[in-house]
Enzyme design. Structure first.
Site, PDB file in Angstrom:
ATOM      1  N   SER A 135       0.855  -1.176   0.000  1.00 24.78           N
ATOM      2  CA  SER A 135       0.000   0.000   0.000  1.00 24.78           C
ATOM      3  C   SER A 135       0.895   1.232   0.000  1.00 24.78           C
ATOM      4  O   SER A 135       1.753   1.378   0.870  1.00 24.78           O
ATOM      5  CB  SER A 135      -0.892  -0.011   1.245  1.00 24.78           C
ATOM      6  OG  SER A 135      -1.636   1.178   1.322  1.00 24.78           O
ATOM      7  N   LYS A 161      -1.381  -0.903  -4.143  1.00 17.46           N
ATOM      8  CA  LYS A 161      -2.559  -0.098  -3.807  1.00 17.46           C
ATOM      9  C   LYS A 161      -2.103   1.340  -3.631  1.00 17.46           C
ATOM     10  O   LYS A 161      -1.128   1.599  -2.921  1.00 17.46           O
ATOM     11  CB  LYS A 161      -3.186  -0.651  -2.530  1.00 17.46           C
ATOM     12  CG  LYS A 161      -4.207   0.250  -1.862  1.00 17.46           C
ATOM     13  CD  LYS A 161      -4.991  -0.529  -0.828  1.00 17.46           C
ATOM     14  CE  LYS A 161      -4.974   0.126   0.527  1.00 17.46           C
ATOM     15  NZ  LYS A 161      -5.775  -0.614   1.517  1.00 17.46           N
ATOM     16  N   LEU A 162      -2.797   2.262  -4.259  1.00 17.61           N
ATOM     17  CA  LEU A 162      -2.469   3.685  -4.120  1.00 17.61           C
ATOM     18  C   LEU A 162      -3.525   4.351  -3.258  1.00 17.61           C
ATOM     19  O   LEU A 162      -4.720   4.192  -3.484  1.00 17.61           O
ATOM     20  CB  LEU A 162      -2.445   4.365  -5.490  1.00 17.61           C
ATOM     21  CG  LEU A 162      -1.475   3.786  -6.530  1.00 17.61           C
ATOM     22  CD1 LEU A 162      -1.615   4.563  -7.851  1.00 17.61           C
ATOM     23  CD2 LEU A 162      -0.030   3.845  -6.030  1.00 17.61           C
ATOM     24  N   LYS A 163      -3.069   5.118  -2.287  1.00 21.12           N
ATOM     25  CA  LYS A 163      -3.983   5.915  -1.487  1.00 21.12           C
ATOM     26  C   LYS A 163      -4.390   7.129  -2.320  1.00 21.12           C
ATOM     27  O   LYS A 163      -3.527   7.756  -2.984  1.00 21.12           O
ATOM     28  CB  LYS A 163      -3.277   6.374  -0.208  1.00 21.12           C
ATOM     29  CG  LYS A 163      -3.028   5.240   0.766  1.00 21.12           C
ATOM     30  CD  LYS A 163      -4.344   4.738   1.313  1.00 21.12           C
ATOM     31  CE  LYS A 163      -4.158   3.897   2.547  1.00 21.12           C
ATOM     32  NZ  LYS A 163      -5.476   3.446   3.069  1.00 21.12           N
ATOM     33  N   ASP A 188      -7.449   3.266  -2.735  1.00 23.24           N
ATOM     34  CA  ASP A 188      -8.158   3.317  -1.447  1.00 23.24           C
ATOM     35  C   ASP A 188      -8.332   4.773  -1.039  1.00 23.24           C
ATOM     36  O   ASP A 188      -7.349   5.504  -0.865  1.00 23.24           O
ATOM     37  CB  ASP A 188      -7.348   2.563  -0.385  1.00 23.24           C
ATOM     38  CG  ASP A 188      -8.060   2.490   0.963  1.00 23.24           C
ATOM     39  OD1 ASP A 188      -9.212   2.961   1.060  1.00 23.24           O
ATOM     40  OD2 ASP A 188      -7.449   1.953   1.911  1.00 23.24           O
ATOM     41  N   ASN A 190     -10.279   5.780   1.718  1.00 19.10           N
ATOM     42  CA  ASN A 190     -10.636   5.948   3.136  1.00 19.10           C
ATOM     43  C   ASN A 190     -11.802   6.923   3.312  1.00 19.10           C
ATOM     44  O   ASN A 190     -11.794   7.779   4.191  1.00 19.10           O
ATOM     45  CB  ASN A 190      -9.417   6.411   3.961  1.00 19.10           C
ATOM     46  CG  ASN A 190      -8.365   5.313   4.089  1.00 19.10           C
ATOM     47  OD1 ASN A 190      -7.340   5.383   3.413  1.00 19.10           O
ATOM     48  ND2 ASN A 190      -8.616   4.305   4.897  1.00 19.10           N
ATOM     49  N   GLU A 213     -11.425   0.985  -3.210  1.00 13.57           N
ATOM     50  CA  GLU A 213     -11.717   0.669  -1.798  1.00 13.57           C
ATOM     51  C   GLU A 213     -12.279   1.897  -1.077  1.00 13.57           C
ATOM     52  O   GLU A 213     -11.694   2.979  -1.139  1.00 13.57           O
ATOM     53  CB  GLU A 213     -10.414   0.198  -1.142  1.00 13.57           C
ATOM     54  CG  GLU A 213     -10.523  -0.192   0.322  1.00 13.57           C
ATOM     55  CD  GLU A 213      -9.181  -0.710   0.872  1.00 13.57           C
ATOM     56  OE1 GLU A 213      -8.290  -1.097   0.062  1.00 13.57           O
ATOM     57  OE2 GLU A 213      -9.024  -0.715   2.101  1.00 13.57           O
ATOM     58  N   ASP A 238     -13.988  -1.376   3.312  1.00 11.84           N
ATOM     59  CA  ASP A 238     -13.063  -1.582   4.432  1.00 11.84           C
ATOM     60  C   ASP A 238     -13.768  -1.064   5.690  1.00 11.84           C
ATOM     61  O   ASP A 238     -14.440  -1.819   6.403  1.00 11.84           O
ATOM     62  CB  ASP A 238     -11.743  -0.838   4.114  1.00 11.84           C
ATOM     63  CG  ASP A 238     -10.746  -0.795   5.263  1.00 11.84           C
ATOM     64  OD1 ASP A 238     -11.051  -1.281   6.363  1.00 11.84           O
ATOM     65  OD2 ASP A 238      -9.625  -0.244   5.082  1.00 11.84           O
ATOM     66  N   LYS A 262     -10.229  -7.056   8.105  1.00 13.87           N
ATOM     67  CA  LYS A 262      -9.235  -6.684   9.125  1.00 13.87           C
ATOM     68  C   LYS A 262      -9.784  -7.147  10.461  1.00 13.87           C
ATOM     69  O   LYS A 262     -10.876  -6.716  10.868  1.00 13.87           O
ATOM     70  CB  LYS A 262      -9.046  -5.164   9.184  1.00 13.87           C
ATOM     71  CG  LYS A 262      -8.337  -4.559   7.985  1.00 13.87           C
ATOM     72  CD  LYS A 262      -8.234  -3.052   8.139  1.00 13.87           C
ATOM     73  CE  LYS A 262      -7.573  -2.425   6.900  1.00 13.87           C
ATOM     74  NZ  LYS A 262      -7.727  -0.960   6.881  1.00 13.87           N
ATOM     75  N   GLY A 290      -4.430  -4.382   6.027  1.00 16.80           N
ATOM     76  CA  GLY A 290      -3.337  -4.184   6.976  1.00 16.80           C
ATOM     77  C   GLY A 290      -3.494  -2.868   7.702  1.00 16.80           C
ATOM     78  O   GLY A 290      -4.177  -1.953   7.220  1.00 16.80           O
TER      79      GLY A 290
HETATM   80  O1  SMG Z   1      -0.484  -2.450   6.614  1.00 18.94           O
HETATM   81  O2  SMG Z   1       0.451  -2.292   4.673  1.00 18.94           O
HETATM   82  C1  SMG Z   1      -0.316  -1.884   5.531  1.00 18.94           C
HETATM   83  C2  SMG Z   1      -1.107  -0.632   5.248  1.00 18.94           C
HETATM   84  C3  SMG Z   1      -2.344  -0.943   4.480  1.00 18.94           C
HETATM   85  O3  SMG Z   1      -3.237   1.012   3.474  1.00 18.94           O
HETATM   86  C4  SMG Z   1      -3.276   0.245   4.395  1.00 18.94           C
HETATM   87  N1  SMG Z   1      -4.156   0.394   5.404  1.00 18.94           N
HETATM   88  O4  SMG Z   1      -7.357   1.884   4.958  1.00 18.94           O
HETATM   89  O5  SMG Z   1      -6.585   0.032   4.281  1.00 18.94           O
HETATM   90  C5  SMG Z   1      -6.429   1.091   4.870  1.00 18.94           C
HETATM   91  C6  SMG Z   1      -5.098   1.473   5.470  1.00 18.94           C
HETATM   92  C7  SMG Z   1      -5.235   1.918   6.864  1.00 18.94           C
HETATM   93  C8  SMG Z   1      -3.934   2.244   7.469  1.00 18.94           C
HETATM   94  S1  SMG Z   1      -4.047   3.318   8.767  1.00 18.94           S
HETATM   95  C9  SMG Z   1      -2.635   4.317   8.629  1.00 18.94           C
HETATM   96 MG    MG Z   2      -8.585   0.775   3.487  1.00 15.95          MG
END
Ligand code: SMG
Ligand code: MG
Length: 367
Positions: A135, A161-163, A188, A190, A213, A238, A262, A290
């Site tokens: 990610s 995965k790109l935020k 993703d 969020n 996502e 998520d 998760k 994760g």
């Molecule tokens: O654990 O590699 C990892 C990070 C995966 O992007 C990731 N998680 O929304 O899925 C999600 C985010 C939440 C991370 S909180 C900083």
């Molecule tokens: Mg997520």
């Protein structure tokens, strides 16, 4: 010997990340983690709480997790004899799934170690290695992003995965797609968007993404259903998926066709397996999310990701993607996979030196 908890330690550790991780809700440079250590006459067990320092991903945060664990959760599990009973004992306490999940994980690890049983066997896993991805946070520039992605592709990751967030979406995703036409790519948000942003999603729909996502807020299943009907790209949820019942509802309402699992978000590994099960019944693929876990949480997640329905690569990367020094022996990428630990319980434990060096506070509790 009957299983009996003699003491519980709440231990707070802080691990610096190799680079700051930026999502739509904020940036993190340090993993401030609550660990739960359950001590029995026959050995110990570890749980990791995935709450962050600030309540930005979900309402939980580490200071609150410490208090709720100390005053409301641990006091309810002193007499527990089996991991199957933890969730019921904790159910009267509203909310706090991440703190509850950490307590359950510690009891489960201690119990499984006493039984000599690996977590992957207990959960019913069918794989001895799992496909993983990486990610990638919001970057300072598109060039920096493409360079970062190239580094991960070179390291062996086949899924990235790109935020994204408003203002950091179509252009950066398009630039990565142009550079890596064959890469398994997903995004993703969020929950940073609304249905008003339909032009962004129409454009993202053209990039052949594996999934989008959590585009909208946690509670808005209806908006996700509307978007899912408009796009060819699957919607994955998520934050919205807080239990197996909620997963079934989201899928049945057409709000998503892929689910990110998760354990911390749903209150523990047993509920996470239940999420997997309701999705498998509905032939909806799942994958393991994760929370930038240490090696403890990562070990348990890798075991979870070995279940049959986990068919997309997990957000579980090698230790060196997160930390210079992990709390446990490092997880190392093998091709584009991680090996499932085979020892009893979660199969790993903190290295004493690392545990000592990263600890910022401890609380000892006795019945
Ligand atoms: O654990 O590699 C990892 C990070 C995966 O992007 C990731 N998680 O929304 O899925 C999600 C985010 C939440 C991370 S909180 C900083
Ligand atoms: Mg997520």
């Amino acid at each position: 010997m009957a299983f009996a908890i003699e003491a519980v330690e709440l231990r707070r550790v802080a691990l610096p990340l190799v680079s700051p991780f930026r999502a739509s809700f904020g940036t993190e440079s340090l993993r401030d983690v609550l660990l739960v250590r359950v001590c029995t006459a026959g050995g110990e067990g570890w749980g990791e709480c995935v709450a962050r320092s600030e309540p930005l991903y979900s309402p939980e945060f580490v200071d609150a997790a410490v208090l709720v664990a100390r005053d409301h959760l641990v006091p309810r599990v002193w007499a527990v004899e089996r991991p199957e009973d933890v969730a019921r004992l904790l159910a009267p306490v509203k909310g706090h799934p991440m703190a509850k999940g950490a307590v359950e994980m510690a009891v489960l690890d201690a119990w499984l170690r006493a039984e000599g049983l690996p977590l992957v066997v207990y959960l019913g896993g069918v794989r001895d290695r799992v496909d993983v991805g990486v990610s990638v946070g919001i970057a300072s520039s598109i060039d920096a992003l493409v360079t970062t992605v190239a580094g991960y592709v070179d390291a062996g990751y086949r899924r990235v995965k790109l935020k994204i967030e408003p203002g950091w979406d179509v252009e950066p995703v398009g630039a990565v797609r142009a550079q890596f036409p064959e890469l398994w790519l997903q995004v993703d948000a969020n929950g940073a968007y609304t249905l008003e942003d339909s032009a962004v999603f129409a454009a993202l729909d053209g990039f052949g993404l594996l999934m989008i996502e959590q585009p909208f807020g946690d509670d808005d299943l209806g908006a996700h259903t509307t978007l899912a009907r408009r796009l060819a790209t699957p919607i994955c949820l998520d934050e919205s998926i807080t239990s197996a019942a909620r997963a079934a509802e989201a899928v049945d309402r057409g709000a998503c066709s892929i689910v990110n699992v998760k354990a911390g978000r749903v209150g523990g590994y047993r509920e996470a397996k239940a999420v997997h099960d309701v999705c498998l019944e509905r032939r909806v693929p799942v994958w393991c999310g994760g929370m930038l876990e240490t090696g403890l949480g990562r070990a348990a997640n890798v075991a979870l990701a070995a279940l049959e329905g986990f068919t997309y690569p997990a957000d579980l990367s090698a230790s060196d993607r997160y930390f210079t020094k992990d709390l446990t022996r490092p997880f190392v990428l093998e091709g584009s996979q991680l090996a499932v630990p085979t020892g009893p319980g979660i199969g790993v434990e903190p290295e004493p030196d690392a545990l000592e060096a990263f600890t910022t506070a401890t609380i000892e509790l006795r019945p």
